[in-house]
Design a protein around this motif. Sequence first.
Motif, short mmCIF file in Angstrom:
data_model
loop_
_atom_site.label_atom_id
_atom_site.label_comp_id
_atom_site.label_asym_id
_atom_site.label_seq_id
_atom_site.Cartn_x
_atom_site.Cartn_y
_atom_site.Cartn_z
N ALA A 41 -1.44 -9.18 -17.65
CA ALA A 41 -1.14 -10.03 -18.45
C ALA A 41 -1.80 -11.20 -17.90
O ALA A 41 -2.43 -12.51 -18.63
CB ALA A 41 0.26 -10.42 -18.99
N PHE A 42 -1.43 -11.81 -16.69
CA PHE A 42 -1.96 -12.73 -15.79
C PHE A 42 -3.40 -12.71 -16.20
O PHE A 42 -4.21 -13.97 -16.39
CB PHE A 42 -1.49 -13.01 -14.67
N LEU A 43 -4.05 -11.67 -15.51
CA LEU A 43 -5.35 -11.70 -15.83
C LEU A 43 -6.15 -11.83 -17.04
O LEU A 43 -7.24 -12.58 -17.28
CB LEU A 43 -6.08 -10.31 -15.10
N VAL A 44 -5.58 -11.29 -17.94
CA VAL A 44 -6.01 -11.39 -19.59
C VAL A 44 -6.16 -12.97 -19.95
O VAL A 44 -6.78 -13.47 -20.30
CB VAL A 44 -5.07 -10.64 -20.26
N LEU A 45 -4.74 -13.56 -19.61
CA LEU A 45 -4.59 -15.05 -19.75
C LEU A 45 -5.49 -15.90 -19.06
O LEU A 45 -6.23 -16.62 -19.72
CB LEU A 45 -3.25 -15.50 -19.30
N ILE A 46 -6.00 -15.54 -18.07
CA ILE A 46 -7.11 -16.32 -16.93
C ILE A 46 -8.41 -15.80 -17.86
O ILE A 46 -9.38 -16.97 -17.94
CB ILE A 46 -7.30 -15.87 -15.42
N LEU A 47 -8.66 -14.73 -18.28
CA LEU A 47 -9.85 -14.52 -18.91
C LEU A 47 -10.03 -15.26 -20.06
O LEU A 47 -11.16 -15.72 -20.53
CB LEU A 47 -9.84 -12.98 -18.88
N VAL A 48 -8.94 -15.25 -20.99
CA VAL A 48 -8.89 -16.27 -22.30
C VAL A 48 -9.49 -17.52 -22.05
O VAL A 48 -10.08 -18.13 -22.55
CB VAL A 48 -7.64 -15.87 -23.06
N HIS A 49 -8.70 -18.24 -20.72
CA HIS A 49 -8.88 -19.39 -20.48
C HIS A 49 -10.40 -19.79 -19.97
O HIS A 49 -11.01 -20.76 -20.62
CB HIS A 49 -7.94 -19.98 -19.26
N ILE A 50 -10.85 -18.90 -19.38
CA ILE A 50 -12.28 -19.04 -18.82
C ILE A 50 -13.40 -19.14 -20.06
O ILE A 50 -14.08 -19.96 -20.21
CB ILE A 50 -12.61 -17.88 -17.84
N ILE A 51 -12.88 -18.07 -20.90
CA ILE A 51 -13.74 -18.11 -22.17
C ILE A 51 -13.60 -19.22 -22.97
O ILE A 51 -14.51 -19.91 -23.51
CB ILE A 51 -13.60 -16.86 -22.88
N THR A 52 -12.37 -19.56 -23.43
CA THR A 52 -12.11 -20.72 -24.55
C THR A 52 -12.67 -22.00 -23.72
O THR A 52 -13.10 -22.82 -24.50
CB THR A 52 -10.97 -20.55 -24.80
N PHE A 53 -12.12 -22.23 -22.49
CA PHE A 53 -12.57 -23.43 -21.87
C PHE A 53 -14.03 -23.58 -21.90
O PHE A 53 -14.53 -24.72 -22.28
CB PHE A 53 -11.71 -23.66 -20.59
N GLY A 54 -14.52 -22.56 -21.25
CA GLY A 54 -16.00 -22.66 -21.18
C GLY A 54 -16.79 -22.64 -22.25
O GLY A 54 -17.89 -23.29 -22.14
N LEU A 55 -16.44 -22.24 -23.49
CA LEU A 55 -17.45 -22.32 -24.49
C LEU A 55 -17.14 -23.69 -25.35
O LEU A 55 -17.79 -24.10 -26.26
CB LEU A 55 -16.89 -21.38 -25.58
N THR A 56 -16.33 -24.75 -24.88
CA THR A 56 -15.95 -25.73 -25.50
C THR A 56 -16.71 -26.77 -24.85
O THR A 56 -16.77 -27.11 -23.46
CB THR A 56 -14.41 -26.23 -25.40
N ASP A 57 -17.53 -27.61 -25.75
CA ASP A 57 -18.53 -28.62 -25.11
C ASP A 57 -17.61 -29.96 -25.17
O ASP A 57 -17.29 -30.53 -26.26
CB ASP A 57 -19.76 -28.77 -26.09
N TYR A 58 -17.54 -30.62 -23.88
CA TYR A 58 -16.90 -31.76 -23.78
C TYR A 58 -17.72 -33.09 -23.68
O TYR A 58 -17.24 -34.14 -23.28
CB TYR A 58 -15.98 -31.62 -22.73
N THR A 59 -19.00 -32.99 -24.19
CA THR A 59 -19.74 -34.04 -24.13
C THR A 59 -19.11 -35.37 -24.99
O THR A 59 -19.43 -36.38 -24.32
CB THR A 59 -21.29 -33.61 -25.02
N SER A 60 -18.63 -34.98 -26.00
CA SER A 60 -17.92 -36.43 -26.83
C SER A 60 -17.03 -36.92 -25.91
O SER A 60 -16.90 -38.00 -26.26
CB SER A 60 -17.65 -35.93 -28.14
N ALA A 61 -16.30 -36.08 -25.06
CA ALA A 61 -15.08 -36.87 -24.43
C ALA A 61 -15.82 -37.74 -23.45
O ALA A 61 -15.09 -38.56 -22.81
CB ALA A 61 -14.19 -35.74 -23.91
N ALA A 62 -16.86 -37.65 -22.93
CA ALA A 62 -17.43 -38.50 -21.95
C ALA A 62 -18.42 -39.23 -22.32
O ALA A 62 -19.66 -39.53 -22.02
CB ALA A 62 -18.37 -37.40 -20.92
N GLU A 63 -17.95 -40.27 -23.39
CA GLU A 63 -18.91 -41.21 -23.77
C GLU A 63 -19.22 -42.05 -22.36
O GLU A 63 -18.89 -42.42 -21.61
CB GLU A 63 -18.14 -42.19 -24.65
N ALA A 64 -20.69 -42.50 -22.62
CA ALA A 64 -21.24 -43.13 -21.45
C ALA A 64 -21.01 -42.67 -20.17
O ALA A 64 -20.73 -43.29 -19.28
CB ALA A 64 -20.77 -44.61 -21.64
N ALA A 65 -21.36 -41.25 -19.99
CA ALA A 65 -21.29 -40.76 -18.82
C ALA A 65 -22.57 -41.44 -17.57
O ALA A 65 -23.55 -41.82 -18.25
CB ALA A 65 -21.64 -39.44 -18.94
#
Length: 179
Positions: free
Chosen positions: A1-25
């Motif tokens: 279950a731990f591996l599945v949780l990590i895998l889900v985190h890797i995929i969902t976090f990784g597919l999220t584009d955080y560009t808008s959170a970094a105004e004026a990078a």
Amino acid sequence: AFLVLILVHIITFGLTDYTSAAEAADAVVVLGAKVNPDGSLSAALEDRMATGVRLMGEGRAKYLILSGGVEPDGLSESQAMEKYAIDHDVSRDVIIRDEEGMNTQASARNCGAFARANGFRKLLIVSQYYHNARVKLMFEREFSPCFTVPAQYRRLAREPYFVFRETFAFIGYLFRPGS
């Protein structure tokens, strides 16, 4: 279950584009990957560079940091990346090359030191989605804050291997003390 949780985190976090959170990078950091023997970019590196160039074209940051090492055959990842950027209308004046970025840890360490020395407060970091969760951990241990952006997506032949590898690499780095 731990591996599945990590895998889900890797995929969902990784597919999220955080560009808008970094105004004026302050900088867009593109992490290196394989350069083909003829000097052309591998599919993964071309996707990363296309995303980095797009972010620069959108005015998301003032500088473009290209972090990649010199491969055993002598090809420089950051030099090939710079050529791509210049060929796609990024001014040489805003490009910073890190030729010592032989791996993600070295890139995080080098970019973090450069960012601190130059008063940078925010970095946008570009890599493939399956790499971004670990990238975030590594860069935040060296420099905070940073925001990940998944590279434009093209299915890579070895993608299942990379996702599998990142699952265990993320776990190893998560429980590694300090930086």
